[in-house]
Design an enzyme around this catalytic site. Structure first.
Site, short mmCIF file in Angstrom:
data_model
loop_
_atom_site.label_atom_id
_atom_site.label_comp_id
_atom_site.label_asym_id
_atom_site.label_seq_id
_atom_site.Cartn_x
_atom_site.Cartn_y
_atom_site.Cartn_z
N GLN A 1 48.79 42.88 41.63
CA GLN A 1 50.23 42.84 41.89
C GLN A 1 50.96 44.10 41.45
O GLN A 1 52.09 44.33 41.86
CB GLN A 1 50.86 41.62 41.20
CG GLN A 1 50.39 40.31 41.78
CD GLN A 1 50.97 39.16 41.01
OE1 GLN A 1 50.36 38.68 40.05
NE2 GLN A 1 52.15 38.70 41.41
N CYS B 1 55.79 33.02 42.79
CA CYS B 1 54.98 34.21 42.58
C CYS B 1 55.91 35.40 42.37
O CYS B 1 56.89 35.56 43.09
CB CYS B 1 54.08 34.43 43.79
SG CYS B 1 52.99 35.85 43.66
N LEU B 2 55.57 36.24 41.39
CA LEU B 2 56.38 37.44 41.14
C LEU B 2 56.35 38.38 42.34
O LEU B 2 57.26 39.20 42.50
CB LEU B 2 55.89 38.15 39.89
CG LEU B 2 56.08 37.38 38.58
CD1 LEU B 2 55.47 38.15 37.41
CD2 LEU B 2 57.55 37.09 38.32
N HIS C 1 44.85 36.11 43.56
CA HIS C 1 45.36 37.48 43.69
C HIS C 1 44.22 38.49 43.62
O HIS C 1 44.20 39.48 44.36
CB HIS C 1 46.37 37.81 42.59
CG HIS C 1 47.76 37.37 42.90
ND1 HIS C 1 48.48 37.86 43.96
CD2 HIS C 1 48.57 36.48 42.26
CE1 HIS C 1 49.67 37.29 43.98
NE2 HIS C 1 49.75 36.44 42.95
N GLY D 1 52.32 34.45 34.90
CA GLY D 1 51.02 35.05 35.19
C GLY D 1 51.22 36.31 36.01
O GLY D 1 52.20 36.45 36.75
N HIS E 1 45.77 30.38 40.81
CA HIS E 1 46.73 31.24 41.52
C HIS E 1 46.43 32.72 41.25
O HIS E 1 46.37 33.52 42.18
CB HIS E 1 48.16 30.87 41.06
CG HIS E 1 49.22 31.73 41.63
ND1 HIS E 1 50.06 31.31 42.64
CD2 HIS E 1 49.61 33.00 41.33
CE1 HIS E 1 50.92 32.29 42.93
NE2 HIS E 1 50.67 33.32 42.14
N GLU E 2 46.26 33.07 39.98
CA GLU E 2 46.03 34.48 39.64
C GLU E 2 44.65 34.94 40.10
O GLU E 2 44.49 36.09 40.53
CB GLU E 2 46.21 34.70 38.13
CG GLU E 2 47.60 34.40 37.61
CD GLU E 2 48.72 35.14 38.32
OE1 GLU E 2 48.50 36.25 38.84
OE2 GLU E 2 49.84 34.58 38.38
#
Length: 170
Positions: A51, A92-93, A138, A46, A134-135
């Site tokens: 991000q 997480c990226l 963000h 994701g 989660h996304e």
């Protein structure tokens, strides 16, 4: 398409609340394509536009094993189905190499626009439901470390700052 740089914690830009997309046009579709390429290249499941320092309500994800089911969420909203939550180890990226158990709703109802601007809804559970939550966080400027104790969050912040210093010195 282009691979885009991913912001990393504790970068304050990750705390920016994303603005709604007014019109799904070629620019937004190009953003979606670039985000998918970036996410796949980084081996993520994701990625939120926040991000990559684009503060618009756009998310891409693909929880399939073979990257064959890309999902585009423009202006997403979700509603929990029931009160049941389960913890799942999240990464997480924007916080590479760090994972933590985060309790999330087991099932959610998602409403969003696709890459063509068409509205759709779906019921998600398990990993997909976790990923949606989660996304979505963000887009609100929230990171999974915000669910951790201040001590754990500070430890991760220090490790990430050390990582960034080592990368600059290299």
């Amino acid at each position: 398409m282009a691979k885009l740089p991913i912001l990393e914690f504790p970068d304050e830009r990750l705390r920016t609340k994303a603005a709604p997309v007014e019109t799904v046009d070629d620019e937004v579709r190009q953003l979606v394509d670039d985000m998918l390429e970036t996410m796949y290249d980084a081996r993520g499941i994701g990625l939120a536009a926040t991000q990559i320092d684009v503060h618009r309500r756009v998310v891409v994800m693909d929880v399939s094993d073979d990257n064959s089911q890309p999902l585009v969420l423009i202006n997403p909203r979700y509603t929990p189905i029931g009160d049941e939550k389960e913890p799942l180890s999240e990464g997480c990226l924007s916080i590479p190499e760090h994972y933590a158990e985060v309790p999330r709703y087991l099932k959610v109802q998602l409403n969003a626009l696709d890459r063509n601007g068409d509205a759709y809804e779906l019921e998600a559970e398990g990993l997909l439901a976790h990923c949606i939550q989660h996304e979505y966080d963000h887009l609100e400027g929230v990171l999974f470390v915000d669910y951790l104790s201040p001590l754990k969050r500070d430890r991760i912040r220090k490790k990430m700052q050390k990582r960034h210093k080592q990368m600059q010195d290299a």
